[in-house]
Structure formats: C-alpha cells, structure tokens
Scaffold this active site. Structure first.
Site, short mmCIF file in Angstrom:
data_model
loop_
_atom_site.label_atom_id
_atom_site.label_comp_id
_atom_site.label_asym_id
_atom_site.label_seq_id
_atom_site.Cartn_x
_atom_site.Cartn_y
_atom_site.Cartn_z
N ASP A 145 16.77 -9.13 19.18
CA ASP A 145 16.28 -7.70 18.97
C ASP A 145 16.86 -6.67 18.25
O ASP A 145 16.57 -5.76 17.52
CB ASP A 145 16.14 -7.15 20.39
CG ASP A 145 17.20 -7.12 21.13
OD1 ASP A 145 18.28 -7.49 20.65
OD2 ASP A 145 17.60 -6.57 22.30
N SER A 179 16.12 -16.54 19.28
CA SER A 179 16.96 -16.36 20.29
C SER A 179 16.87 -17.41 21.39
O SER A 179 15.97 -17.57 21.91
CB SER A 179 16.92 -15.01 20.92
OG SER A 179 17.82 -14.74 22.14
N ASP A 225 18.14 -17.04 24.17
CA ASP A 225 17.94 -16.49 25.49
C ASP A 225 16.87 -16.19 26.26
O ASP A 225 16.71 -16.07 27.32
CB ASP A 225 18.97 -15.13 25.56
CG ASP A 225 20.46 -15.09 25.26
OD1 ASP A 225 20.83 -16.40 25.53
OD2 ASP A 225 20.95 -14.37 24.83
N MET A 257 25.06 -19.84 28.64
CA MET A 257 24.63 -18.89 27.89
C MET A 257 23.46 -17.85 28.80
O MET A 257 22.76 -18.43 29.50
CB MET A 257 24.28 -18.95 26.42
CG MET A 257 25.41 -19.30 25.64
SD MET A 257 24.83 -19.49 23.79
CE MET A 257 26.48 -19.91 23.01
N GLY A 258 23.58 -16.65 28.49
CA GLY A 258 22.71 -15.72 29.26
C GLY A 258 23.33 -14.34 29.50
O GLY A 258 23.80 -14.09 30.53
N ARG A 303 -3.85 -47.37 37.79
CA ARG A 303 -5.00 -46.74 37.18
C ARG A 303 -6.29 -46.90 37.90
O ARG A 303 -7.20 -46.25 37.68
CB ARG A 303 -5.13 -47.18 35.75
CG ARG A 303 -3.98 -46.98 34.91
CD ARG A 303 -4.52 -47.69 33.37
NE ARG A 303 -3.39 -47.38 32.46
CZ ARG A 303 -2.77 -46.31 31.71
NH1 ARG A 303 -3.80 -45.24 31.92
NH2 ARG A 303 -1.93 -46.33 30.87
N ASN A 312 -5.35 -34.94 28.55
CA ASN A 312 -6.91 -34.69 28.46
C ASN A 312 -7.55 -34.15 29.62
O ASN A 312 -8.74 -34.72 29.92
CB ASN A 312 -7.26 -36.11 27.99
CG ASN A 312 -7.07 -37.34 28.93
OD1 ASN A 312 -6.28 -37.15 29.87
ND2 ASN A 312 -7.77 -38.17 29.10
N HIS A 323 4.47 -47.65 24.35
CA HIS A 323 5.03 -47.23 25.53
C HIS A 323 6.19 -46.35 25.60
O HIS A 323 6.63 -46.13 26.45
CB HIS A 323 4.92 -48.37 26.37
CG HIS A 323 3.64 -48.79 26.87
ND1 HIS A 323 2.84 -49.64 26.21
CD2 HIS A 323 2.81 -48.40 28.01
CE1 HIS A 323 1.70 -49.93 26.49
NE2 HIS A 323 1.52 -49.11 27.66
N GLN A 362 6.56 -43.73 24.47
CA GLN A 362 6.17 -42.34 24.74
C GLN A 362 5.93 -42.04 26.21
O GLN A 362 6.24 -40.95 26.63
CB GLN A 362 4.96 -42.04 24.19
CG GLN A 362 4.87 -42.18 22.54
CD GLN A 362 3.44 -42.19 21.92
OE1 GLN A 362 2.70 -41.46 21.76
NE2 GLN A 362 3.08 -43.47 21.74
#
Length: 776
Positions: free
Chosen positions: A125, A170, A172, A214-215, A481, A543, A671, A673
């Site tokens: 900013d 940033s 933050d 951080m923060g 499934r 999906n 797999h 993934q």
C-alpha cells in the site's frame, strides 16, 4: 471492454499518433513476494501482444530515480523461465529520495527520456499510494522539466499525463477489498510446512513450541496458519488478549493435552500486542509458558523464509491473470481515468479504486492503533471473523462434555467419504467431528463408504480420535467410488435405521452427489432417507455443481505443477517437446491452471473441441519455433480432452512432424496428483465448507426439517443448494457443471506463452465494471 473485441482490434489503440508503440513501465516495490515474477512476465508479454513496448524499471523507485541502465526495454525472451522463481527478477529497493518532490522529478525525467507514460506498480500500500501521488504530480513536474530545459517541449506535449495500475504484492494479505494478495498463498505454504515439521518433533518429546510469523499489522497469516495447522493458541494484532491471558493460554494448552495432544503449538504474529498495547513477543509467550506451567517452551522465528522460495501454483496463475488485466487497464487509461488496483474476488479479477483501497487498508491499521479492535476485526471481512470463531472450536476441547449438557438425547451424526481420494478429506472429517461435538452432537465415523454403511462399520469418534487428521493425506475413514444400485438402497436404509442415525455428512465427489440424488428420488419408498443429508465437495477433478473449487483441487494442482517443473528441467540439455496429461476426466481445470502456472505453450481441454487440423497446425508451429531456436515446447492435456487424439497419438504426430529436429516425450502425471498432505488452501476450504455443513445440520434439527443438500459458495460465504435441483447445474453427460468460471482464463495461454508471430490472436476475456471475468 466489449468481450467480442480481439487483441488484433485493440492493437491500433495502443500506439502513439506517430505510429510508434506506447511505452509501458513495470516495477516492483517494497518487500518482495512470491508471484511477482509471474505478474512481471504477464505484463510484459501482454503489452507486446497488444503492440506496446514494455520497460523494466529495475530496483523499484530507486531505479526510476537513478535512470540510465536501470530502465530497460523488455523483449519476449527477457521474461522467460521466471514463473517458478521466487523474489523479483527486476529487483526492489526502498527509495527515500523518491519521497521528496526532487526525487519524483528525476524519476519523471528518466521515464520521459524513454517515452514511458504508462506504469504498472507491483507492491504494497505504501508503494501504491506513492505511485498515485506521483501520478497526481506528473503534469506539473512535466511542465517544470520542460521550462527548466531538462526535456524537450515536444516530449512534454506528447506525455501530459501518467496512466497507472497497481497490483498488490504482499505476503500479509492486508489489502481491504481483495481476497488474496500476491505472495500470501506461498507464505502460508512455508508456514504450514514449518508447523507440520515442528509438530512431529514436538509430539515425539511432548514439547511446546512458540512460532513467530509475519503479520506486523494484519493477522491473516497467523490466523489462517493456526486453523490450517491445528495450533493450540494464536496471537494476532486485531484481537489482543485480555489481562490474564497467560493463564487462559495455559488452560487451553492443558485442555489439549488432556484430550490426547502430545504437542502444543502457539503462533505469534510479529505485530501482536496485549490489550494495553504492549508488544507480545515469542520470548514473552515462552516465558509465560514456563512461569505458569513449569515447562520450557522452544522458540522458532520463521522470518524471511516466509517470503522466499518457489511460488505456489496459485501465486503463478493468479498473478498471471492480474498482470494480463493490469496491462489492458493501463493501456486503455486516459488522462481522466481513475487509477485502479487489480485485485481478486472469488477467483475473479476485480478493479478496485486505488486510493479508496489504500485508505481502507490503512484505516484498519489505525483502528488497531486506536485500540478499536472489534472494528478492526470486522474490517478484515466476514471470512476473517468466521475463521476466528472456527479456530476456537477446532483448537480447544469443550469444557463440558456433551453428554452432561444435553437435556435431550444427542443427535447421532455420521460422517463418511464417497468417491475418489481427495487431499483434505481428513481435514473435513476432523472439522466435522470437532464442530459437531461443540454443537452437542454424537459424532460417528463410517468406514468404507456406502459398503461400510451397509455393513454397519460405524464407530463413535471423540475429539481426540481425529487429532492430527487434518494434516495427513489419504482418508482415515476410507473412500470408494461405488454408487449404490437400486437393489442396494434397502440395505442402506436398514443400516440408517438400525444404527439410529439422525443425519449424514458425506464428503466426496460426483459419485457421492449422484448417490444422494438417487436416495432423494427413492425417499418415498425408503422413509429412512428422510433425514438431513449434507454433501461437502471433495474431488481433485473440480467438477461439482455449486462449488467453484472443491476440496483437494488445490493440492492436486500444486502436485501437477511440481511435476511439470521437473519435466521442464529435464529438457534443459536438449531440444524437446513434452506432452503431459493431467487428471480431471472431462473437466479441464487442472490442465488449464497447471498450463498457465508452468508456462505451457498449448493446453488441450474437453471443453474446447480439438480437431485434427488443430493438431496439425500445432505441429507446424512447433517445428517453426524449434527452427528459430526454441529449446522446449510444453503441451498439457486433460485426460479426456479429445477422444482418439490421446496422449500417445499426440506424441507420435509431433515426433513425426519434428523429423529429428527435436525429441518428443509424453507423460501422464497420474495418481501423484491425489497424494500428499493437503495444501493450506485445501485445509482452510475443508474447514470452512464443513463448518457451513454442520451449521446447516443444526438449523435443520432446530427447525424440524429433513433435506438433502450440498454446500457451495457464493460471493460472500458458503451457501446451501437442494439436491433435488442438482441437475439444473450439472451437465451429467460430461460430469461437470454447465458454468465453469475458470474458462475465462483460457485466452491468456497463447498471449503469455507464445510470441506474437507464433500465435493466432485470441478473443479477449470480458472486463466489466468489476474486472476480468465479471462483465455483465
């Protein structure tokens, strides 16, 4: 901007009256953030595609003030191979000189020497407010420079105003009005990685660790890390603890240990203070632990590791979209245009008035400085408020056992998984159990999906039973499934009745949704199905109707990007085309976003028809580009992109057309993934969506309703959809929603990955009042 217009139509607009290209500067300022390079790359290549000439201003405003070689034209190849690099390749530095008018005049002079009167600033900013002041002073500075003989009067005449656009970089995440700033997601990855690793050693020795993150003015990172990391206690600037916080903290730690935790993790924001405004440091917290509990606490200060390293998948594809939109925004700016920040809202690019956004952001800092903490928390937004409440529920066991406080028999709520494995299923189960216990429910786990339900493999789950689940891959309850056939529904109904289940929470993919849809259709035959049933979306395919992002998708995307990075590195020593295949079935989300995040030259999706002529054209383009010196060409397809034109077919065609000019390799990521610990985003998404699901159950119990619903997301919060209306949103033939928000980004691929003379000119995505992808 009219969505029907093309980049070719727009090129004419972005040239000077003498036909020369408009010059656009890009700089990064303030603290660096992972993802800045993706934005720089996108700005440069979009400007080139629009016929403009981009310039890099090195080392931020310090480079603008210095001028000379610090301001350099960017060509296409100058921003190659930077997507996966942390930091900012064009540098950043603080410039006290630029804060004075004399320094600003030097910067204006050096920009005018290069013909630059459009500027994109990527920073915080402070950088953006300084940029707006620079824009406001530009006309008077140009006039002064001309009167002083520093620039030619004709130059002053050609550049009377400065067009600007901002992108907030940033970690933050402190920009009010935008969901996520560049670098925040990557920083959360670093923090969660540290928490996970420290938790294992802490659990081994039953130790307490205090982590400083951080923060300085914003508690987003510590709060979200506490929720996603399962921490015991967190200190943030917006909500200082009341006097006596030391004993309250110790009580929370001891309650966790009594409930089965072997370790205690406390997060402290670097800007945390107590109710009197005195700073709460990691050392102060550790000393309090030792004083009030007699146990030593270890301190870890993560520091600048939170800024460094490879950006996450999100911090590649979203900054690419932001840079793309910022280049269009600044090039179409006029002398009267209001300057905008390009931010994000629900996965869309939003145009935020620059100075209002900066003012709103600084107002939160002032609220905390004035000790107006309740208003500061509210100013962070509804999601921030909700996460504060959710963190208290997830981190600390209830003080009174549900069996002791319940005036009536507790509702028996069973949770189960259905469908393919999705990282984050365990996180959702953990959240459901702990939120349900907090609401007074009796929580049960169904092991083995519907088959486990039919076999009554149903066991009680206590608060401590799900300790550690939120951070593990896989699914502790198991998942399958299988969708129950009509002749199996009787057994499902009997299991619900025999186990006295009052409600079901089902975390899973499309098969889970279809199973519950079948139960709703058959509810007239099986009264047992007339109970509250809530579906929580979890699938890497992304999906599902009603939810733009499903639990597990972000982890799968990061896994795919990791694999593609390695694939690209393996081609460094040779000329090679790689064709990679992602999962996703008929939904191309993983393929497109992985393609954008890794700089793929081509992406093949089922949503976009691929013809043999298209493949032939790509093969010829590939050959030409290798003849001109290219060393790598990456094509990504989703697994059901084009029927017979499968992975092996593409490999053979490209190899045949290459005629030995380059190698071709094909690889299905597979797999990989689905594996691994869920990402911070998936942990937070799972917690948030499950909290909404449990609130819906509570509402149904209180109101005497019994509906089957699924959780989705709206602009402001998670929302509920009735299962009976599911087919209004679902393209069942292709197993995906009718509306897929992410397709708005498809036209970016050739713009940012192929040089102008190599690519057909694609249509521009719509940019409406709220930005890219939000045109009405």
């Amino acid at each position: 901007m009219d969505s029907e217009r093309t980049l070719a139509d727009l090129r004419g607009k972005f040239r000077n009256e003498d036909g020369s290209p408009i010059k656009v500067g890009v700089l990064t300022s303030g603290g660096d953030a992972p993802g800045m390079n993706a934005a720089v790359r996108s700005v440069a290549r979009t400007a080139i595609a629009l016929g403009a000439q981009p310039f890099a201003i090195l080392d931020g405003w310090a480079g603008a003030v210095k001028g000379g070689s610090q301001i350099r034209p960017l060509q296409w190849g100058d921003v190659s191979s930077i997507l996966n690099r942390g930091g900012t390749v064009i540098g950043t530095a603080r410039s006290p000189e630029f804060r004075e008018r004399a320094g600003m005049k030097k910067a204006a002079k050096h920009m005018l020497e290069n013909g630059i009167d459009r500027l994109i600033v990527i920073g915080g900013d402070g950088s953006l407010s300084g940029t707006d002041e620079f824009r406001s002073e530009w006309p008077s500075m140009v006039k002064e420079l001309a009167n002083e003989g520093e620039i030619d009067p004709e130059v002053a005449k050609r550049h009377p105003s400065l067009g600007i656009a901002g992108i907030v970089g940033s970690i933050d995440n402190d920009l009010v009005g935008s969901d996520m700033t560049v670098g925040t997601d990557s920083a959360l990855h670093r923090i969660l990685s540290a928490i996970d690793e420290i938790s294992s050693t802490a659990a081994s020795h039953q130790r307490t660790f205090v982590l400083e993150v951080m923060g300085r003015h914003c508690g987003y990172l510590p709060l979200m890390a506490a929720v996603a990391g399962g921490c015991d206690y967190v200190f943030i600037p917006e909500q200082p603890p009341a006097p006596g916080w030391e004993q309250e903290m110790i009580d929370a730690l001891e309650a966790g240990r009594a409930a089965g935790r072997r370790e205690s993790i406390i997060l402290v924001a670097e800007g945390a203070v107590d109710s009197e405004g005195q700073q709460i440091t990691a050392r102060r917290v550790a000393d309090a632990v030792e004083k009030y509990s007699g146990q030593q606490a270890r301190i870890t200060i993560l520091g600048h590791t939170q800024r460094g390293g490879t950006p996450s998948a999100y911090d590649r594809w979203m900054p690419t979209a932001l840079g793309y939109a910022a280049a269009v925004e600044v090039l179409k700016a006029t002398a009267d245009s209001e300057p905008y920040i390009l931010g994000t809202r629900k996965n869309r690019i939003a145009r935020l008035p620059l100075m209002k956004s900066v003012a709103d952001t600084r107002a939160v800092k002032k609220l905390t400085a004035d000790h107006n903490y309740d208003e500061a928390v509210r100013a962070r937004g509804r999601s921030f408020v909700n996460m504060l409440a959710l963190n208290r529920v997830l981190s600390c066991p209830p003080k009174v056992a549900p069996s002791q406080r319940a005036a009536t028999p507790r509702k028996r709520v069973a949770i189960m998984h259905v469908g393919g494995l999705a990282p984050g299923m365990n996180t959702a189960a953990r959240a459901a159990v702990r939120i349900g216990i907090d609401k007074g429910f009796e929580m049960l786990g169904v092991h083995g999906s519907f088959k486990g339900l039919m076999d009554s493999k149903i066991y009680p789950l206590a608060w401590s039973d799900v300790e550690g689940w939120g951070f593990n891959g896989g699914a502790e309850l198991g998942t399958r499934r299988h969708v129950p056939e009509v002749d199996e529904l009787y057994a499902v109904g009997r299991a619900i009745e025999n186990n006295h289940l009052d409600a079901l929470v089902i975390v899973g993919g499309l098969n889970a949704y279809l199973a519950v849809y079948r139960m709703v259709e058959e509810a007239s035959r099986y009264p047992a199905f007339r109970i509250p049933i809530v579906l929580v979306p979890a699938t890497i395919d992304n999906n599902l109707p009603g939810s733009e992002l499903s639990i597990g998708t972000d982890t799968a995307l990061n896994n795919a990007v990791w694999a593609l990075d390695r694939v690209k590195e393996s081609a460094a020593a040779s000329k090679r085309c790689f064709v990679a295949e992602t999962m996703g079935r008929y939904c191309g989300y993983l393929a497109l976003m992985a393609g954008i995040a890794t700089g793929a030259e081509r992406v093949y999706l089922n949503e976009e028809t691929v013809t043999l002529a298209d493949i032939e054209e790509d093969a010829q383009l590939m050959r030409r580009s290798f003849e001109e010196g290219r060393r790598l060409f990456l094509a990504v397809r989703n697994e059901q992109a084009s029927g017979l034109y499968n992975l092996e077919f593409l490999e053979r065609v490209f190899e045949q057309e290459g005629q030995g000019l380059y190698d071709v390799r094909a690889s299905a990521i597979g797999h990989l993934q689905q594996g691994g610990s869920p990402t911070p985003f998936d942990r937070l998404l799972a917690s948030r969506l499950t909290a909404r699901a449990m609130a819906e159950l509570e509402d149904q119990f209180r109101e005497g309703r019994a509906k089957a619903v699924y959780v989705g997301e709206s602009e402001d919060d998670a929302v509920i959809f009735p299962v009976e209306r599911m087919m209004d949103q679902l393209d069942l033939a292709h197993r995906r929603p009718y509306e897929q928000w992410w397709l708005q980004f498809l036209p970016m691929v050739p713009v940012v990955s192929l040089e102008e003379d190599e690519s057909a000119v694609p249509p521009m995505p719509a940019i409406g009042p709220e930005g890219l992808g939000q045109a009405k």
